[in-house]
Write a protein that holds these residues in place. Sequence first.
Motif, PDB file in Angstrom:
ATOM      1  N   MET A 184       0.835  -1.181   0.000  1.00 54.18           N
ATOM      2  CA  MET A 184       0.000   0.000   0.000  1.00 54.18           C
ATOM      3  C   MET A 184       0.884   1.249   0.000  1.00 54.18           C
ATOM      4  N   LYS A 185       0.495   2.203  -0.793  1.00 51.49           N
ATOM      5  CA  LYS A 185       1.260   3.434  -0.933  1.00 51.49           C
ATOM      6  C   LYS A 185       1.035   4.343   0.285  1.00 51.49           C
ATOM      7  N   LYS A 186       2.109   4.917   0.785  1.00 53.83           N
ATOM      8  CA  LYS A 186       2.066   5.800   1.933  1.00 53.83           C
ATOM      9  C   LYS A 186       1.370   7.111   1.569  1.00 53.83           C
ATOM     10  N   MET A 187       0.385   7.536   2.371  1.00 54.30           N
ATOM     11  CA  MET A 187      -0.364   8.756   2.084  1.00 54.30           C
ATOM     12  C   MET A 187       0.100   9.956   2.901  1.00 54.30           C
ATOM     13  N   PHE A 188       0.780   9.698   4.013  1.00 53.90           N
ATOM     14  CA  PHE A 188       1.184  10.763   4.922  1.00 53.90           C
ATOM     15  C   PHE A 188       2.678  10.744   5.174  1.00 53.90           C
ATOM     16  N   TYR A 189       3.231  11.917   5.439  1.00 52.88           N
ATOM     17  CA  TYR A 189       4.593  12.029   5.952  1.00 52.88           C
ATOM     18  C   TYR A 189       4.490  12.209   7.460  1.00 52.88           C
ATOM     19  N   MET A 190       5.437  11.618   8.179  1.00 53.73           N
ATOM     20  CA  MET A 190       5.525  11.808   9.622  1.00 53.73           C
ATOM     21  C   MET A 190       6.793  12.616   9.902  1.00 53.73           C
ATOM     22  N   SER A 191       6.995  12.965  11.149  1.00 48.86           N
ATOM     23  CA  SER A 191       8.110  13.845  11.503  1.00 48.86           C
ATOM     24  C   SER A 191       9.457  13.278  11.060  1.00 48.86           C
ATOM     25  N   GLU A 192       9.644  11.976  11.169  1.00 49.51           N
ATOM     26  CA  GLU A 192      10.912  11.367  10.768  1.00 49.51           C
ATOM     27  C   GLU A 192      11.174  11.583   9.275  1.00 49.51           C
ATOM     28  N   ASP A 193      10.123  11.451   8.471  1.00 42.55           N
ATOM     29  CA  ASP A 193      10.247  11.642   7.023  1.00 42.55           C
ATOM     30  C   ASP A 193      10.658  13.078   6.694  1.00 42.55           C
ATOM     31  N   ILE A 194       9.959  14.021   7.306  1.00 44.49           N
ATOM     32  CA  ILE A 194      10.209  15.434   7.022  1.00 44.49           C
ATOM     33  C   ILE A 194      11.578  15.852   7.541  1.00 44.49           C
ATOM     34  N   ALA A 195      11.944  15.389   8.735  1.00 47.71           N
ATOM     35  CA  ALA A 195      13.264  15.711   9.290  1.00 47.71           C
ATOM     36  C   ALA A 195      14.360  15.237   8.353  1.00 47.71           C
ATOM     37  N   SER A 196      14.198  14.057   7.811  1.00 50.26           N
ATOM     38  CA  SER A 196      15.193  13.497   6.899  1.00 50.26           C
ATOM     39  C   SER A 196      15.244  14.269   5.579  1.00 50.26           C
ATOM     40  N   MET A 197      14.091  14.556   5.000  1.00 51.99           N
ATOM     41  CA  MET A 197      14.044  15.251   3.710  1.00 51.99           C
ATOM     42  C   MET A 197      14.612  16.659   3.773  1.00 51.99           C
ATOM     43  N   LEU A 198      14.324  17.361   4.876  1.00 50.20           N
ATOM     44  CA  LEU A 198      14.722  18.763   4.993  1.00 50.20           C
ATOM     45  C   LEU A 198      15.992  18.962   5.814  1.00 50.20           C
ATOM     46  N   SER A 199      16.547  17.880   6.339  1.00 49.25           N
ATOM     47  CA  SER A 199      17.744  17.952   7.184  1.00 49.25           C
ATOM     48  C   SER A 199      17.533  18.886   8.377  1.00 49.25           C
ATOM     49  N   VAL A 200      16.436  18.656   9.073  1.00 49.26           N
ATOM     50  CA  VAL A 200      16.114  19.426  10.275  1.00 49.26           C
ATOM     51  C   VAL A 200      15.873  18.453  11.426  1.00 49.26           C
TER      52      VAL A 200
ATOM     53  N   VAL B 277      -4.730  14.871  10.890  1.00 49.39           N
ATOM     54  CA  VAL B 277      -4.274  13.874  11.848  1.00 49.39           C
ATOM     55  C   VAL B 277      -3.008  14.425  12.499  1.00 49.39           C
ATOM     56  N   ALA B 278      -3.003  14.525  13.823  1.00 48.05           N
ATOM     57  CA  ALA B 278      -1.850  15.070  14.539  1.00 48.05           C
ATOM     58  C   ALA B 278      -0.589  14.261  14.226  1.00 48.05           C
ATOM     59  N   GLY B 279       0.502  14.972  13.979  1.00 47.36           N
ATOM     60  CA  GLY B 279       1.778  14.313  13.742  1.00 47.36           C
ATOM     61  C   GLY B 279       1.969  13.775  12.341  1.00 47.36           C
ATOM     62  N   ARG B 280       0.997  14.032  11.466  1.00 46.20           N
ATOM     63  CA  ARG B 280       1.086  13.562  10.081  1.00 46.20           C
ATOM     64  C   ARG B 280       0.560  14.654   9.155  1.00 46.20           C
ATOM     65  N   VAL B 281       1.131  14.695   7.963  1.00 45.33           N
ATOM     66  CA  VAL B 281       0.656  15.649   6.965  1.00 45.33           C
ATOM     67  C   VAL B 281       0.548  14.899   5.635  1.00 45.33           C
ATOM     68  N   PRO B 282      -0.527  15.152   4.869  1.00 43.97           N
ATOM     69  CA  PRO B 282      -0.661  14.464   3.577  1.00 43.97           C
ATOM     70  C   PRO B 282       0.531  14.745   2.665  1.00 43.97           C
ATOM     71  N   LYS B 283       1.031  13.697   2.030  1.00 45.76           N
ATOM     72  CA  LYS B 283       2.191  13.818   1.145  1.00 45.76           C
ATOM     73  C   LYS B 283       1.948  14.838   0.047  1.00 45.76           C
TER      74      LYS B 283
END
Length: 61
Positions: A1-17, A41-47
């Motif tokens: 199943m394709k991931k629909m949301f980014y979580m903090s770990e994903d965003i931290a990695s992508m943006l180097s923050v 949804v708290a802690g998640r944002v739609p991709k």
Amino acid sequence: MKKMFYMSEDIASMLSVSKTTAYRIIHKLNEELRSKGYITVAGRVPKTFFDKRFYSDEVTE
């Protein structure tokens, strides 16, 4: 199943923050979505929304 949301770990990695900064970004984006009438949804944002807000369709060099 394709991931629909980014979580903090994903965003931290992508943006180097840090994860804390990633959570702040998610919170801001979710506030924007809520103001437009969307359910969030708290802690998640739609991709698709994150990609639209952070990345342009145009390639710049």
